[in-house]
Motif scaffolding. Sequence first.
Motif, short mmCIF file in Angstrom:
data_model
loop_
_atom_site.label_atom_id
_atom_site.label_comp_id
_atom_site.label_asym_id
_atom_site.label_seq_id
_atom_site.Cartn_x
_atom_site.Cartn_y
_atom_site.Cartn_z
N TRP A 177 -1.76 -2.28 -3.17
CA TRP A 177 -1.37 -1.69 -1.89
C TRP A 177 0.12 -1.39 -1.90
O TRP A 177 0.93 -2.21 -2.36
CB TRP A 177 -1.68 -2.65 -0.75
CG TRP A 177 -3.15 -2.94 -0.58
CD1 TRP A 177 -4.19 -2.33 -1.21
CD2 TRP A 177 -3.72 -3.93 0.28
NE1 TRP A 177 -5.38 -2.87 -0.80
CE2 TRP A 177 -5.13 -3.86 0.11
CE3 TRP A 177 -3.19 -4.86 1.17
CZ2 TRP A 177 -5.99 -4.70 0.82
CZ3 TRP A 177 -4.05 -5.69 1.86
CH2 TRP A 177 -5.44 -5.61 1.69
N PRO A 220 -5.42 -6.15 -3.43
CA PRO A 220 -4.22 -6.03 -2.58
C PRO A 220 -2.94 -5.77 -3.37
O PRO A 220 -1.99 -5.21 -2.82
CB PRO A 220 -4.16 -7.39 -1.88
CG PRO A 220 -5.56 -7.91 -1.92
CD PRO A 220 -6.13 -7.40 -3.22
N THR A 263 1.04 0.44 3.41
CA THR A 263 -0.22 -0.23 3.75
C THR A 263 0.01 -1.67 4.14
O THR A 263 -0.56 -2.17 5.12
CB THR A 263 -1.19 -0.15 2.56
OG1 THR A 263 -1.50 1.23 2.30
CG2 THR A 263 -2.48 -0.89 2.85
N ARG A 264 0.85 -2.36 3.42
CA ARG A 264 1.13 -3.77 3.73
C ARG A 264 1.79 -3.92 5.10
O ARG A 264 1.43 -4.81 5.89
CB ARG A 264 2.03 -4.37 2.64
CG ARG A 264 1.36 -4.48 1.28
CD ARG A 264 2.39 -4.85 0.21
NE ARG A 264 1.82 -4.81 -1.12
CZ ARG A 264 1.29 -5.87 -1.76
NH1 ARG A 264 1.26 -7.04 -1.16
NH2 ARG A 264 0.80 -5.74 -2.97
N LEU A 324 -7.23 1.64 1.33
CA LEU A 324 -8.17 0.53 1.48
C LEU A 324 -9.53 0.88 0.89
O LEU A 324 -10.20 0.03 0.30
CB LEU A 324 -8.32 0.16 2.96
CG LEU A 324 -7.12 -0.53 3.61
CD1 LEU A 324 -7.40 -0.79 5.08
CD2 LEU A 324 -6.78 -1.82 2.90
#
Length: 455
Positions: free
Chosen positions: A233, A230, A237-238, A223
């Motif tokens: 990511w 995004p 992370t998602r 992040l």
Amino acid sequence: MTSRTTPRPAARTPRFRPHPAQVVAAAFATTILIGTGLLMLPIATPGVGGASFLDAIFTATSAVCVTGLIVVDTATRWSAFGQVVILLLIQIGGLGIMTFASVIGLAVMRKLSLRSRITAAAEAKSVGLDDVKGLVFGVVRMTLVIEASVALLLGLRFLIGYGEPLGRAVWLGAFHAVSSFNNAGFALFSDNLISYATDPFICLPIAAAVILGGLGFPVIVQLRRHLRMPRKWNMNTRLVLAGTLILLVGGTVYITAVEWSNPATLGPLDWPNKLLVGFFQSVQARTAGFNSVDTGAMDSASLLGTDILMLIGGGPAGTAGGIKITTFGVLFFILLAEVRGDTAVNVFGKRLSRAVHRQAITIVLLAVAVVTASTAALMVMTDISMDKLLFEVISAFGTVGLSTGITAGLPEAGKVILMLLMFIGRLGPITFASALALRDRPTAYELPKERPIIG
């Protein structure tokens, strides 16, 4: 003429090289024993005499495993020295013993051996060895920055809002910042944080630190690098971000709704404070363990909902416990794929590795087995209701620290069970099982396939 033969060198006995999981488990156990010894010193407790061995080892285990379950009051039973020891154990346990050892090694030797990199990577759940040095420094740097920021906010609030002396305000801010970011739940007040239940300047910084610590270091690092992108990511992370948001919102709504009219918890509060307390309790169930209401007075339905939140826990490779959001998310997508009749499990546009299927199922089955067996054992030992015992067991296994108030009254054998649960929960079921294995068992062949009838 006689021939002279050269004697063959004696066969070398192969050196025992412990599995990385065994090194991590031994390091945690050693740290707990050292902490126990320090807490048993007379200087660690006010008045005459020191703490008993059981009280000291339970507190040390809870601190190193960043749980927060207590058998004695942290605010009154331990002296300033004892509280400093607890704080250091929390910090070391939260960072990870091998991560902490790696920092010392880098500071002294300026390098890491291959073995140190392997064990640090195993503890931090790193996928490679090349990034271990950067990971270690990144984890320490990130930890100190977040803890210092939260400590400043809390210290100012205690100083200005409650008139605490400067030294006391600084200590309160620092202790609760470290305890919250490491998801430990230790507090320096006899009622934990019940006295500050309606103070957003205390509750919200602590909740923010808990959430950040529960995301896991890999998520925070990604992040920081790609906050506004995004698409970069990864799946981890998602899954963690989506799961965290859903569980925080769902937990807040559920706990607030169930406890809305409970005269012992949210009943006497106005609606803004009910939302604040409901949100705070939902955050703490994510493996932190602070409480701003009397957990023992909560409705049984709230305890059951909190059980689920505690068992799921937070993100991997961080300070949170539980089976982890990613494990729960993987099982959800496996279920979804099976119901749809898909041939592969797809998560956020990526196909899930089949090895991950097995790992997720293994973790959940081990967790269910450990929680069930421990609850049954405590039911045999005591006359306490099953909902409270189950709550305590999941809280220990998930390294949460929330309690209905029964921990101190459990028999010695019951406290030992909780200590083992905290230890297993901090290491992770698979890591603990790997540490018990005598050796790796590679298979050089495969057996023929056959399918039993399922369902």
